[in-house]
Design a protein around this motif. Sequence first.
Motif, PDB file in Angstrom:
ATOM      1  N   TYR A 636      -1.798   9.598  -2.623  1.00 46.11           N
ATOM      2  CA  TYR A 636      -0.788   9.002  -1.746  1.00 46.11           C
ATOM      3  C   TYR A 636       0.498   8.779  -2.550  1.00 46.11           C
ATOM      4  CZ  TYR A 636       0.801   6.237   2.258  1.00 46.11           C
ATOM      5  OH  TYR A 636       1.480   5.782   3.357  1.00 46.11           O
ATOM      6  N   TYR A 638       4.370   7.510  -3.639  1.00 49.15           N
ATOM      7  CA  TYR A 638       5.082   6.239  -3.576  1.00 49.15           C
ATOM      8  C   TYR A 638       5.755   6.119  -2.208  1.00 49.15           C
ATOM      9  CZ  TYR A 638       8.413   2.553  -4.859  1.00 49.15           C
ATOM     10  OH  TYR A 638       9.141   1.390  -4.917  1.00 49.15           O
ATOM     11  N   PRO A 639       5.506   5.026  -1.458  1.00 51.25           N
ATOM     12  CA  PRO A 639       6.044   4.904  -0.095  1.00 51.25           C
ATOM     13  C   PRO A 639       7.536   4.563  -0.081  1.00 51.25           C
ATOM     14  CG  PRO A 639       4.694   2.997  -0.627  1.00 51.25           C
ATOM     15  CD  PRO A 639       4.601   3.913  -1.803  1.00 51.25           C
ATOM     16  N   PRO A 658       8.382  -1.172  -2.442  1.00 51.67           N
ATOM     17  CA  PRO A 658       7.027  -1.262  -2.985  1.00 51.67           C
ATOM     18  C   PRO A 658       7.066  -1.435  -4.501  1.00 51.67           C
ATOM     19  CG  PRO A 658       7.219   0.592  -1.468  1.00 51.67           C
ATOM     20  CD  PRO A 658       8.615   0.106  -1.733  1.00 51.67           C
ATOM     21  N   TYR A 703      -1.536   3.095  -3.188  1.00 48.80           N
ATOM     22  CA  TYR A 703      -0.820   2.936  -1.921  1.00 48.80           C
ATOM     23  C   TYR A 703      -1.629   3.433  -0.726  1.00 48.80           C
ATOM     24  CZ  TYR A 703       2.962   2.434  -5.300  1.00 48.80           C
ATOM     25  OH  TYR A 703       3.723   2.034  -6.356  1.00 48.80           O
ATOM     26  N   LEU A 707      -1.117  -2.531  -0.756  1.00 49.76           N
ATOM     27  CA  LEU A 707       0.341  -2.529  -0.809  1.00 49.76           C
ATOM     28  C   LEU A 707       0.821  -3.821  -1.453  1.00 49.76           C
ATOM     29  CD1 LEU A 707       2.993  -1.089  -0.014  1.00 49.76           C
ATOM     30  CD2 LEU A 707       2.933  -2.378   2.119  1.00 49.76           C
ATOM     31  N   HIS A 733       1.876  -9.181  -1.124  1.00 51.01           N
ATOM     32  CA  HIS A 733       0.923  -8.082  -1.321  1.00 51.01           C
ATOM     33  C   HIS A 733      -0.373  -8.380  -0.604  1.00 51.01           C
ATOM     34  CE1 HIS A 733      -2.013  -9.952  -4.109  1.00 51.01           C
ATOM     35  NE2 HIS A 733      -0.992 -10.684  -4.490  1.00 51.01           N
ATOM     36  N   GLU A 769       2.570  -2.803   7.806  1.00 55.79           N
ATOM     37  CA  GLU A 769       1.923  -1.750   7.031  1.00 55.79           C
ATOM     38  C   GLU A 769       0.405  -1.933   6.993  1.00 55.79           C
ATOM     39  OE1 GLU A 769       3.189   1.160   5.670  1.00 55.79           O
ATOM     40  OE2 GLU A 769       4.729   0.481   7.062  1.00 55.79           O
ATOM     41  N   GLN A 773      -2.196   0.922   8.148  1.00 59.45           N
ATOM     42  CA  GLN A 773      -3.184   1.446   7.209  1.00 59.45           C
ATOM     43  C   GLN A 773      -4.605   1.353   7.754  1.00 59.45           C
ATOM     44  OE1 GLN A 773      -3.689  -0.127   3.023  1.00 59.45           O
ATOM     45  NE2 GLN A 773      -2.104   1.373   2.622  1.00 59.45           N
TER      46      GLN A 773
END
Length: 817
Positions: A636, A638-639, A658, A703, A707, A733, A769, A773
């Motif tokens: 995944y 980096y968002p 993030p 990620y 998060l 987080h 998020e 997810q």
Amino acid sequence: MLRHRLASFFEPKSLVIITDTDLPILSALPASLGNATTLVQLYGEQESIPTIFEQYPLSEQKELAVVCVNPSKLNEVLAYLEQSPPKAMLMLAPNTIDMEPKESKQLIYEWSKKHNVMLLGSRSFGIQRPHLNLNLSRSSAAKSGKIAVVSQSRMLVMSILDWALDTNIGLSAVVSLGEANGITLPEVIEYFAGDPRTDSIVVYLDKLSQGRELISSIRTASSVKPVVVLRAGRTDSDLKGSDQVFDAALRRSGAVRVPYFVDLFSSLKALTHKRRPKGGNIAVIANGRAQAQLMLDEMLSSSQIMKRAVFSQETMTQLTQILGAGCLVNNPIIAYEPITGEKLVECLKVLQSDPNVDAIMPILAPDDASDMPEVVNSLVSFAPRSSKPILNTLIGEYLMKPLRRIIDQSGSPSFRTPETAISGMSALISYHYNQQLLQQIRIPLFDIEAAQTQAGIDLINGLRMQQRRELSKEECYQLLKFYHADIHWGVDKEDEQYSVDDDIPALRILVKRDPIFGPWIYFGEGGHEVKIPVDDQGLDLPPLNSYLAAQLIERSRLYRQELQIYIEPPIFTKLQKLLEVVSDLVKDFPGIEELEINPIVIGYRHLNVHDIRIQLTSQTMPDKPFQSGYEHMAIYPYPGYLIEHHTFKDGREWTLRPIRPEDAEQMQEFIRSLSAESRYMRFVSMMKELTPKMLTRYTYVDYHRELALVATTMVPNPENRGLPKEIIIGLAHYLRNSDGVGAEYALVIGDDWQGRGLGRKLMSTLLEEAKNQGLEYIEGVVLTNNKPMLGLMTGLGLTNDPDPEDPAMRRVWMSFK
């Protein structure tokens, strides 16, 4: 505290054992399970089974059912368990051969699915937890230790167990998975990642599936403890997925892969060493030339990552003074006078102080002129506390085997041959190298012109409307230019003469898809179709940043054998950037099935591209892959889509983004800057800073599963002439709970930045998020007297409930179902 759902297997509180075989646990049941165990022994004729079951009614649910019976009894066993289905079921391999294994496997799988029972098996080795005296297998119990062994093969795990018993190595757990679709390999690895009894994990596998989940679990585990992987089937064309792609995936996961069964044990011995080398510069010290040369031959011929350390002049002078006339000190160090323990330790101290030495490998043969037990006793007094890894080799058996045991028991690993010692050192160095790869992420840079992603989407969609899957050369070139690829179409006149005169090899960048791990990127020789050599490590998974791109180039066979002689730094940088562009294209356009830039001709000023080919997938892919969680990639990225720039009411600019691994120092400074009250409100503790383990947990985030968001702003840095530096002013987080479906959140805002709406923005983004997810719920605990935080959370829609275990706390939670 929530128990991990797999604790039902590895730490059961109650058992039902159904067997027609004598199992070790029948004679050594742990005292803690004595009154919580129902034992049903199905000896005798098939017709007597219903009568036996009637004697042991299941009035309440057991946490774990252990089943080891003839396949002909399966239907009756499952019918018995239906009275009160257990939480989990372990199916051990029986004595008798199953004449219809596929049918039995399907029966077990469907029954466990119907009754919501976690399944491990069928035909599993079982489970051992030595520290609990729990042996749910048919094999002898392992000694208690810190290594967890996880295997897809029942027979191989028994071989590892047998070796561990012989070499006196203790294990924290032993488990094999069996054949049915029950508990998966990623789930088990994740469990041992958080197991406090486990310091390192050994994984054997052959069949691959769940590429994203497998790599995610290994990345999570290897960020906190060594993971060693052995895989069979490298030459089996029937196995799904490329072995070279799997190798690349393991490098990026921070794990160590070993090629041979014997290397597994060598790696385990080495990785129990508390010290980790920072590089591959090795010093060899011996009491004879022959064994030193054997060590060097093995090191230099079998490893791409180890090399002979070059000593400083001061080091060589000190070594000569210690060892006397006639010694050799230019690596290897060879003492021709009889070696003593005192001299050996003094040499090790000198090598430990040389910055050009990363690790030390003493290799000793029996010498009747030396007191070898005295030498070894001196060695063990120093080696375990050395600041650099020391891996010892004692050649021989009658005299040397007992001495190797003494060294092993001291905590400093010893080996019987140069080959096994080099294998162990290779694992240590690979672990350090792969850990550097693990920490790398691709960060969007805002001082560089942004890619024209929408233009690329429009181009791809236009082709789809025309029902085309192949881009023309011009369209390929345009797509790369949307991402500012620094390439030249054709050959520049100034570059043409340069390229011909120097006979520089042509290059190739290739992207293809693996059925398990998705797209991969290869860098190597171009100009014609070349099969990727098995020993070529010029292959990696996206996403790439500049460091990963550079490592990909330098690992490649082409670079090691030819390119490093020719390439100039400015062109190397252009090549790095081109690989980053290709990686970004793969990330942003899941519809790319294949991409090839070949040949690339190196010029004096340009990367001259002669041909580009891009082919699209037959299925239409999403325009915005982040909305579906980048499903086409194994890692995944980096968002970056979450990065936002804001301004407070007073005009002060701040950024929401993030977290990144390199934020560790800033995070520690942020925690230290909090008032005692704020730290207590957040951590329910007067701790002044995060422990190293907590710091890693907060800043290294997978990620795909978790998060962490930070709010940052710029302030003057008095240590750097007042130039601005970024500081963290807020953190939000969530970390996954051990049940696998929920997460625990935390929010903390710097004292000087409260009351500005920072917490609301961070938390609302975090909740959105978490929902995206696929979490079922999110929860946190807040002190009852922390009224501002409770008000913020209830204002965001979370439920405020009493904490059943602590009246001073409130459980604040939200369901996403």
